[in-house]
Design an enzyme around this catalytic site. Structure first.
Site, mmCIF file in Angstrom:
data_model
loop_
_atom_site.group_PDB
_atom_site.id
_atom_site.type_symbol
_atom_site.label_atom_id
_atom_site.label_comp_id
_atom_site.label_asym_id
_atom_site.label_seq_id
_atom_site.Cartn_x
_atom_site.Cartn_y
_atom_site.Cartn_z
ATOM 1 N N CYS A 168 56.538 42.032 64.238
ATOM 2 C CA CYS A 168 55.351 41.958 63.384
ATOM 3 C C CYS A 168 54.574 40.711 63.793
ATOM 4 C CB CYS A 168 55.795 41.860 61.926
ATOM 5 S SG CYS A 168 54.499 41.426 60.759
ATOM 6 N N SER A 210 53.482 38.462 62.042
ATOM 7 C CA SER A 210 53.914 37.270 61.294
ATOM 8 C C SER A 210 54.953 36.476 62.087
ATOM 9 C CB SER A 210 54.496 37.673 59.939
ATOM 10 O OG SER A 210 53.534 38.361 59.185
ATOM 11 N N HIS A 250 53.017 34.353 64.237
ATOM 12 C CA HIS A 250 52.458 33.221 63.474
ATOM 13 C C HIS A 250 53.468 32.080 63.352
ATOM 14 C CE1 HIS A 250 48.842 35.325 62.598
ATOM 15 N NE2 HIS A 250 49.264 36.023 61.569
ATOM 16 N N HIS A 296 61.756 40.220 60.983
ATOM 17 C CA HIS A 296 61.937 40.610 59.574
ATOM 18 C C HIS A 296 61.700 42.109 59.385
ATOM 19 C CE1 HIS A 296 57.730 39.682 60.194
ATOM 20 N NE2 HIS A 296 57.449 40.502 59.189
ATOM 21 N N CYS A 338 58.534 46.237 57.101
ATOM 22 C CA CYS A 338 57.345 45.411 56.841
ATOM 23 C C CYS A 338 56.069 46.197 57.103
ATOM 24 C CB CYS A 338 57.350 44.121 57.660
ATOM 25 S SG CYS A 338 55.864 43.130 57.364
HETATM 26 N N1 LIG Z 1 51.205 39.483 53.694
HETATM 27 C C1 LIG Z 1 52.093 40.275 54.233
HETATM 28 O O1 LIG Z 1 52.932 40.735 53.527
HETATM 29 C C2 LIG Z 1 52.022 40.619 55.667
HETATM 30 C C3 LIG Z 1 52.951 41.493 56.209
HETATM 31 C C4 LIG Z 1 52.841 41.833 57.543
HETATM 32 C C5 LIG Z 1 51.833 41.306 58.324
HETATM 33 N N2 LIG Z 1 50.957 40.431 57.777
HETATM 34 C C6 LIG Z 1 49.870 39.855 58.585
HETATM 35 O O2 LIG Z 1 48.943 40.887 58.912
HETATM 36 C C7 LIG Z 1 48.300 40.555 60.143
HETATM 37 C C8 LIG Z 1 48.384 41.745 61.097
HETATM 38 O O3 LIG Z 1 49.734 41.964 61.496
HETATM 39 P P1 LIG Z 1 50.082 43.095 62.576
HETATM 40 O O4 LIG Z 1 51.554 43.054 62.793
HETATM 41 O O5 LIG Z 1 49.424 44.367 62.191
HETATM 42 O O6 LIG Z 1 49.330 42.483 63.873
HETATM 43 P P2 LIG Z 1 48.957 43.207 65.235
HETATM 44 O O7 LIG Z 1 48.886 42.144 66.271
HETATM 45 O O8 LIG Z 1 49.848 44.391 65.446
HETATM 46 O O9 LIG Z 1 47.480 43.778 64.958
HETATM 47 C C9 LIG Z 1 46.332 42.988 64.841
HETATM 48 C C10 LIG Z 1 45.152 43.825 65.396
HETATM 49 O O10 LIG Z 1 43.932 43.122 65.114
HETATM 50 C C11 LIG Z 1 43.081 43.284 66.215
HETATM 51 N N3 LIG Z 1 42.060 42.224 66.155
HETATM 52 C C12 LIG Z 1 42.157 40.931 66.551
HETATM 53 N N4 LIG Z 1 41.013 40.266 66.305
HETATM 54 C C13 LIG Z 1 40.158 41.164 65.735
HETATM 55 C C14 LIG Z 1 38.827 41.083 65.245
HETATM 56 N N5 LIG Z 1 38.133 39.937 65.286
HETATM 57 N N6 LIG Z 1 38.259 42.195 64.724
HETATM 58 C C15 LIG Z 1 38.958 43.362 64.659
HETATM 59 N N7 LIG Z 1 40.224 43.498 65.112
HETATM 60 C C16 LIG Z 1 40.817 42.411 65.626
HETATM 61 C C17 LIG Z 1 44.008 43.237 67.422
HETATM 62 O O11 LIG Z 1 43.408 43.849 68.572
HETATM 63 C C18 LIG Z 1 45.217 44.023 66.908
HETATM 64 O O12 LIG Z 1 45.133 45.401 67.210
HETATM 65 C C19 LIG Z 1 49.019 39.303 60.671
HETATM 66 O O13 LIG Z 1 48.256 38.154 60.297
HETATM 67 C C20 LIG Z 1 50.328 39.319 59.918
HETATM 68 O O14 LIG Z 1 50.890 38.043 59.783
HETATM 69 C C21 LIG Z 1 51.029 40.085 56.462
HETATM 70 ZN ZN LIG Z 2 55.772 41.458 58.829
#
Ligand SMILES: NC(=O)c1ccc[n+]([C@@H]2O[C@H](COP(=O)([O-])OP(=O)(O)OC[C@H]3O[C@@H](n4cnc5c(N)ncnc54)[C@H](O)[C@@H]3O)[C@@H](O)[C@H]2O)c1
Ligand SMILES: [Zn+2]
Ligand SMILES: [Zn+2]
Length: 271
Positions: free
Chosen positions: A40, A42, A45, A61, A169
């Site tokens: 993921c 995160s 991050h 996770h 997740c």
């Molecule tokens: N709060 C929570 O419970 C929780 C849980 C999981 C993930 N997250 C967060 O969610 C976010 C996404 O996670 P993920 O695993 O899907 O990431 P990921 O890397 O799989 O996907 C992110 C996508 O965003 C795109 N992107 C990047 N910049 C962009 C922009 N300016 N405009 C449009 N698209 C853009 C990328 O090309 C990519 O496809 C992360 O910040 C992660 O930490 C939060």
């Molecule tokens: Zn996650």
């Protein structure tokens, strides 16, 4: 026992795959042999420091595997059971859990410490003897781990573990962001910004909640193509490019719901 895990020792350094020492499960804990783990954003991050956790930490996770040892006091899991981990523990008994808000479980309050909830110590130790913390109390970037029973969800043995791990997740977060947080309704125009693990599932949630239009916005072409398979109706490469066509397709009312899943945002406003 000895096992292997991917450890982050310092921010902005690569994951180090190392042999570690894993203790037996204590009260309320189980040992699990991981079959699959998702990556993921995160976890990334953690590497960049955008999500500050205690280091050194075993990442991961989103995991699923098979229970190999059961600690004292665990009555509902046995060796051989298949489990998927929840990235937020759920004890089932605290005020939040018992009123249907498992995402706010009291145990979640200590999640960032990366230690075992039962006694706030580590079961995972590096080769140099140092205690290792766990991402979301799990540490799925490993062949084996020890977690609290509150982090486990028992699943049927015929569910492929490589798919089940994504439920830990990405699927629940993405689905929940559309269906519960944004409360997508039939007829809504929804924009999902970023179509990675979370965004792809936000699109599926929006579709099943009855959205009329689902805009998938991502600069990566293959992500936009995949988004159409998951239920998007329109795509755009950026928020700037999306503004005009969303306006035209919605008779000027724009999106009712916007789900932001693109990672770290800069907070700039579009002109
Ligand atoms: N709060 C929570 O419970 C929780 C849980 C999981 C993930 N997250 C967060 O969610 C976010 C996404 O996670 P993920 O695993 O899907 O990431 P990921 O890397 O799989 O996907 C992110 C996508 O965003 C795109 N992107 C990047 N910049 C962009 C922009 N300016 N405009 C449009 N698209 C853009 C990328 O090309 C990519 O496809 C992360 O910040 C992660 O930490 C939060
Ligand atoms: Zn996650
Ligand atoms: Zn609880």
């Amino acid at each position: 026992m000895q096992t292997k895990a991917a450890i982050l020792w310092e921010v902005n350094k690569p994951w180090a795959v190392e042999d570690i020492e894993l203790d037996d499960p204590k009260e309320g804990e189980v040992m699990v042999k991981l079959a699959a783990s998702g990556l993921c954003h995160s976890d990334e991050h953690l590497v960049t420091g955008d999500l500050p956790f205690e280091l050194p930490i075993i990442g991961g996770h989103e995991g699923a595997g098979v229970v190999t040892k059961v600690g004292p006091g665990v009555s509902w899991l046995e060796e051989g059971d298949h489990v998927v981990f929840g990235f937020i523990p759920s004890c089932g008994r605290c005020p939040s859990c018992s009123t249907g808000h498992q995402n706010l479980c009291d145990l979640g309050a200590i999640m960032a410490a990366g230690l075992q909830a039962s006694d706030m110590t580590s079961r995972h130790h590096a080769a140099n003897g140092e205690d290792l913390k766990l991402m979301c109390m799990l540490g799925t970037f490993a062949h084996d781990t020890v977690v609290n029973e509150a982090s486990c969800i028992k699943i049927e043995k015929d569910v492929p573990l490589s798919r089940a791990c994504l439920l830990g997740c990405g699927v629940v977060t993405g689905w929940g962001s559309s269906v519960y947080a944004a409360e997508v309704q039939p007829g809504d125009v929804v924009a999902v910004v970023g179509v990675g693990g979370i965004g792809a599932n936000a699109i599926q949630g929006a579709k099943l909640a009855g959205a009329k239009q689902i805009w998938a916005i991502d600069p990566v072409e293959s992500k936009r193509e995949k988004a159409m398979e998951f239920g998007a109706t329109h795509t755009a490469a950026s928020m700037e490019e999306a503004v005009e066509p969303i306006g035209a397709a919605s008779w000027g009312t724009m999106a009712n719901k916007v789900v932001m899943t693109m990672g770290v945002g800069s907070g700039e406003l579009l002109a």
